[in-house]
Motif scaffolding. Structure first.
Motif, PDB file in Angstrom:
ATOM      1  N   GLN A  55       0.834  -1.203   0.000  1.00  0.00           N
ATOM      2  CA  GLN A  55       0.000   0.000   0.000  1.00  0.00           C
ATOM      3  C   GLN A  55       0.869   1.253   0.000  1.00  0.00           C
ATOM      4  N   LYS A  56       1.915   1.235   0.834  1.00  0.00           N
ATOM      5  CA  LYS A  56       2.820   2.394   0.908  1.00  0.00           C
ATOM      6  C   LYS A  56       3.524   2.625  -0.429  1.00  0.00           C
ATOM      7  N   GLU A  57       3.968   1.534  -1.061  1.00  0.00           N
ATOM      8  CA  GLU A  57       4.643   1.639  -2.362  1.00  0.00           C
ATOM      9  C   GLU A  57       3.689   2.192  -3.421  1.00  0.00           C
ATOM     10  N   ALA A  58       2.459   1.697  -3.434  1.00  0.00           N
ATOM     11  CA  ALA A  58       1.466   2.202  -4.389  1.00  0.00           C
ATOM     12  C   ALA A  58       1.165   3.667  -4.118  1.00  0.00           C
ATOM     13  N   ASN A  59       1.063   4.027  -2.850  1.00  0.00           N
ATOM     14  CA  ASN A  59       0.811   5.421  -2.478  1.00  0.00           C
ATOM     15  C   ASN A  59       1.948   6.323  -2.968  1.00  0.00           C
ATOM     16  N   ASN A  85       3.860  10.347  -6.823  1.00  0.00           N
ATOM     17  CA  ASN A  85       4.811  10.786  -7.850  1.00  0.00           C
ATOM     18  C   ASN A  85       4.090  11.099  -9.161  1.00  0.00           C
ATOM     19  N   GLU A  86       3.131  10.241  -9.525  1.00  0.00           N
ATOM     20  CA  GLU A  86       2.352  10.459 -10.753  1.00  0.00           C
ATOM     21  C   GLU A  86       1.532  11.745 -10.644  1.00  0.00           C
ATOM     22  N   LEU A  87       0.931  11.973  -9.481  1.00  0.00           N
ATOM     23  CA  LEU A  87       0.145  13.194  -9.281  1.00  0.00           C
ATOM     24  C   LEU A  87       1.040  14.420  -9.375  1.00  0.00           C
ATOM     25  N   ASP A  88       2.225  14.352  -8.814  1.00  0.00           N
ATOM     26  CA  ASP A  88       3.177  15.468  -8.914  1.00  0.00           C
ATOM     27  C   ASP A  88       3.556  15.734 -10.369  1.00  0.00           C
ATOM     28  N   ALA A 141      -7.065  12.786 -15.431  1.00  0.00           N
ATOM     29  CA  ALA A 141      -6.027  11.889 -14.916  1.00  0.00           C
ATOM     30  C   ALA A 141      -5.721  12.208 -13.452  1.00  0.00           C
ATOM     31  N   MET A 142      -5.647  13.503 -13.119  1.00  0.00           N
ATOM     32  CA  MET A 142      -5.372  13.884 -11.731  1.00  0.00           C
ATOM     33  C   MET A 142      -6.529  13.469 -10.819  1.00  0.00           C
ATOM     34  N   GLU A 181      -6.172  10.993  -7.660  1.00  0.00           N
ATOM     35  CA  GLU A 181      -6.624  11.429  -6.336  1.00  0.00           C
ATOM     36  C   GLU A 181      -7.669  10.473  -5.769  1.00  0.00           C
ATOM     37  N   LYS A 182      -8.552   9.963  -6.614  1.00  0.00           N
ATOM     38  CA  LYS A 182      -9.565   9.001  -6.178  1.00  0.00           C
ATOM     39  C   LYS A 182      -8.896   7.721  -5.688  1.00  0.00           C
ATOM     40  N   THR A 183      -7.902   7.242  -6.427  1.00  0.00           N
ATOM     41  CA  THR A 183      -7.186   6.036  -6.043  1.00  0.00           C
ATOM     42  C   THR A 183      -6.421   6.241  -4.733  1.00  0.00           C
ATOM     43  N   LEU A 184      -5.802   7.414  -4.590  1.00  0.00           N
ATOM     44  CA  LEU A 184      -5.118   7.723  -3.321  1.00  0.00           C
ATOM     45  C   LEU A 184      -6.101   7.715  -2.169  1.00  0.00           C
ATOM     46  N   GLY A 185      -7.303   8.229  -2.399  1.00  0.00           N
ATOM     47  CA  GLY A 185      -8.338   8.221  -1.370  1.00  0.00           C
ATOM     48  C   GLY A 185      -8.763   6.809  -0.998  1.00  0.00           C
TER      49      GLY A 185
END
Length: 115
Positions: free
Chosen positions: A58-62, A67-70, A99-100, A104-108
């Motif tokens: 989970q941490k790695e995916a986060n 990084n992708e969001l940045d 895409a952003m 953001e939805k996936t991060l949530g």
């Protein structure tokens, strides 16, 4: 006597008053199976077709999603503002916004899964 006239048995000898080794082994096997069933029953379950994701994953995916969001935010900030943008630039802006939002939805979802 009748007992002494019987032919010797091919069965392994058994000491009276003790549990035969095959029964002791079977009892241990049944106990291991019961322990395994109890462990599986206590384990968290995921819906069919899904799996429980370990915290490190989970941490790695986060981290990757952040990084992708940045990266997307950097691209978005370099686009021209408002009416000065061409049709292609507006389309690119809309694509970056979608895409952003997805990232953001996936991060949530990941944050919600952590509890």
């Amino acid at each position: 006597t009748a007992a002494s006239s019987r032919p010797p048995s091919s069965a392994p000898s058994h000491k009276a008053g003790s549990v035969p080794s095959y029964l002791a082994a079977r009892k241990q096997e049944l106990q291991r199976e019961a322990d395994e069933r109890a462990r599986l029953a206590a384990a968290p379950r995921a819906p069919h077709g899904m799996r429980i994701v370990p915290e490190w994953e989970q941490k790695e995916a986060n981290r990757r999603l952040q990084n992708e969001l940045d990266r997307l935010s950097g691209e978005y900030s370099r686009l021209p503002l408002g009416s000065a943008a061409s049709c292609g630039q507006r389309a690119r802006r809309e694509g970056l916004e979608r895409a952003m939002e997805a990232v953001e939805k996936t991060l949530g979802l990941i944050a919600g899964a952590r509890g």
